[in-house]
Design an enzyme around this catalytic site. Structure first.
Site, PDB file in Angstrom:
ATOM      1  N   LEU A  42      38.794  41.988  40.559  1.00 48.79           N
ATOM      2  CA  LEU A  42      38.969  40.423  40.772  1.00 48.79           C
ATOM      3  C   LEU A  42      38.367  39.482  39.044  1.00 48.79           C
ATOM      4  O   LEU A  42      39.295  39.189  38.492  1.00 48.79           O
ATOM      5  CB  LEU A  42      38.798  39.514  41.581  1.00 48.79           C
ATOM      6  CG  LEU A  42      39.749  39.836  43.107  1.00 48.79           C
ATOM      7  CD1 LEU A  42      39.104  38.638  44.250  1.00 48.79           C
ATOM      8  CD2 LEU A  42      41.171  39.209  43.169  1.00 48.79           C
ATOM      9  N   GLY A  43      37.194  39.466  38.634  1.00 47.50           N
ATOM     10  CA  GLY A  43      36.865  39.543  37.492  1.00 47.50           C
ATOM     11  C   GLY A  43      36.068  39.599  37.263  1.00 47.50           C
ATOM     12  O   GLY A  43      35.094  40.916  38.142  1.00 47.50           O
ATOM     13  N   GLY A  45      32.042  39.257  34.798  1.00 44.36           N
ATOM     14  CA  GLY A  45      31.282  38.451  33.784  1.00 44.36           C
ATOM     15  C   GLY A  45      30.298  38.887  33.352  1.00 44.36           C
ATOM     16  O   GLY A  45      29.526  39.686  33.747  1.00 44.36           O
ATOM     17  N   GLY A  46      28.821  38.647  32.797  1.00 38.57           N
ATOM     18  CA  GLY A  46      27.925  38.924  32.686  1.00 38.57           C
ATOM     19  C   GLY A  46      27.090  38.835  33.989  1.00 38.57           C
ATOM     20  O   GLY A  46      26.103  39.400  33.784  1.00 38.57           O
ATOM     21  N   GLY A  48      28.126  39.908  37.272  1.00 38.32           N
ATOM     22  CA  GLY A  48      28.843  40.415  38.131  1.00 38.32           C
ATOM     23  C   GLY A  48      29.626  41.395  37.880  1.00 38.32           C
ATOM     24  O   GLY A  48      30.705  40.347  37.131  1.00 38.32           O
ATOM     25  N   LYS A  67      30.926  40.876  45.556  1.00 34.88           N
ATOM     26  CA  LYS A  67      30.683  40.104  44.361  1.00 34.88           C
ATOM     27  C   LYS A  67      29.585  41.203  44.245  1.00 34.88           C
ATOM     28  O   LYS A  67      28.776  41.022  45.114  1.00 34.88           O
ATOM     29  CB  LYS A  67      29.711  38.741  44.335  1.00 34.88           C
ATOM     30  CG  LYS A  67      29.674  37.849  43.188  1.00 34.88           C
ATOM     31  CD  LYS A  67      29.475  36.001  43.239  1.00 34.88           C
ATOM     32  CE  LYS A  67      28.824  36.272  41.231  1.00 34.88           C
ATOM     33  NZ  LYS A  67      29.071  34.976  41.171  1.00 34.88           N
ATOM     34  N   ASP A 165      27.921  24.320  37.332  1.00 32.36           N
ATOM     35  CA  ASP A 165      29.258  24.698  36.374  1.00 32.36           C
ATOM     36  C   ASP A 165      30.498  24.075  37.376  1.00 32.36           C
ATOM     37  O   ASP A 165      31.487  25.685  36.904  1.00 32.36           O
ATOM     38  CB  ASP A 165      28.393  26.335  36.749  1.00 32.36           C
ATOM     39  CG  ASP A 165      29.255  26.864  35.690  1.00 32.36           C
ATOM     40  OD1 ASP A 165      29.364  26.155  34.740  1.00 32.36           O
ATOM     41  OD2 ASP A 165      29.793  28.297  36.571  1.00 32.36           O
TER      42      ASP A 165
END
Length: 363
Positions: A42-43, A45-46, A48, A67, A165
């Site tokens: 799904l995605g 990043g830095g 996970g 995740k 965030d």
């Protein structure tokens, strides 16, 4: 501590999806932990990688999000902090419970020294993607957004949690029922003190967490407060109104962003929005209740203004007016028309009889 140092070598280079266990299971019949069928990434990043999966042991095989902690670091201290942040996210999601606008925590575990968090899957799209597709929003749409997000923010603040965030990429519009959902609680912080300027406040030992532009100055100083989330919500409103990110606006010498000429909104709403994004914490709204109260006053003022006339009365408006005709129902109007028709008919008959009488007399 040994578990952290043992895993550092696995992340000295950029984490490769080809070497990732869950990535290798995508689309296969093999289950992760004898339970989860991994569907796709799904995605990434830095911090996970997130995967879409199905729980093969539950009726209906419901979708979920897994995740996985995969920080890019070569430092044991950084790795430990990343793990603490990951554990904090699980703790916070469990603490916030089953709020309809926060993804539910379904599972949390460690497997072969790696950390996994399983959440409810929300089918939807981010506000950032929505703006890319449909363009900037009107004042009415942004006010509706505030009516949706402020209760969520109020709820997490009541639970002593600061999100840290909030941004369009972390706000989902659910496709099933249209509700707004706040995601990514990996940056959360529990609020332990109420006064950010307290002399007893100890210097934080963690690195900055948040997103440039959406995070206010006190967050960069590692002293986030509830008002820090309010600032991020205000910046999100400006993004929705203009399509421009916070870093795309000009700034004055005090650090305030210059956004007023970029929007087409009422003066009263601009005042509320302006106080949400004040650079100085002392000038900003302190609580969500303060924002809600100001929005209610703004709405009441706007409604009152619409009810008042702003044009001077002409001389003719001071003259007495003719009485307004009384309202008559359709039945009453029909009855009156019949009576008038009969009266005319009777007049014609009377005139005919009179003419016949006069004619006979003259003969």
């Amino acid at each position: 501590m040994n578990r952290f140092s043992e895993k550092i070598t696995n992340f000295q280079d950029e984490y490769s999806l080809q070497k990732n266990q869950l990535a290798q299971l995508c689309g296969s019949k093999q289950l992760f932990r004898d339970r989860y069928a991994i569907l796709r990434v799904l995605g990434r990043g830095g911090f996970g990688i997130t995967f879409l999966a199905r729980n093969a042991l539950l009726p209906g095989y419901p979708l979920c999000v897994i995740k996985q902690l995969c920080p890019k670091t070569t430092s044991s201290k950084s790795w430990e902090k990343a793990c603490q942040r990951f554990e904090q996210e699980a703790k916070t999601l469990a603490q916030l419970g089953s709020h309809s606008q926060i993804p539910m925590l379904l599972d949390y575990f460690e497997n072969n020294g790696e950390f996994y968090l399983v959440q409810e899957f929300v089918r939807g799209y981010t506000l950032a993607r929505d703006l890319q597709r449909n363009g900037p929003k009107t004042e009415a749409k942004v006010k509706q957004f505030l009516r949706e997000i402020l209760p969520i923010l109020q709820y997490i603040h009541q639970n002593r949690v600061i999100h840290r965030d909030i941004k369009p990429q972390n706000l989902l519009r659910c496709e099933d029922d249209g509700r707004l959902v706040m995601i990514d609680f990996g940056a959360v912080k529990e609020k332990l003190v109420d006064n950010a300027d307290s002399s007893n406040h100890k210097t934080a030992s963690t690195n900055f967490v948040g997103t440039m532009g959406f995070a206010p100055p006190e967050q960069f100083a590692l002293r986030p407060v509830f008002a820090s989330d309010i600032y991020a919500v205000g910046m999100t409103c400006l993004y929705l109104l203009t399509g421009k990110g916070p870093l795309d606006f000009d700034q004055d010498i005090t650090g305030e962003i210059c956004w007023q000429k970029e929007v087409n909104i009422s003066d009263s709403f601009a005042q509320v929005l302006g106080k949400m994004v004040k650079f100085s914490l002392s000038d900003r709204f302190k609580t969500v209740d303060d924002v809600v109260k100001a929005l209610n006053q703004e709405n009441n003022l706007q409604n009152l203004t619409n009810c008042l006339t702003t044009k001077p009365l002409s001389n003719t408006q001071y003259l007495p007016k003719e009485p307004t005709p009384q309202y008559l129902s359709p039945t009453a109007r029909t009855a009156i028309a019949i009576r008038e028709w009969k009266a005319k008919l009777n007049n014609k008959q009377s005139n005919r009889q009179l003419n016949c009488y006069l004619s006979s007399v003259s003969n």
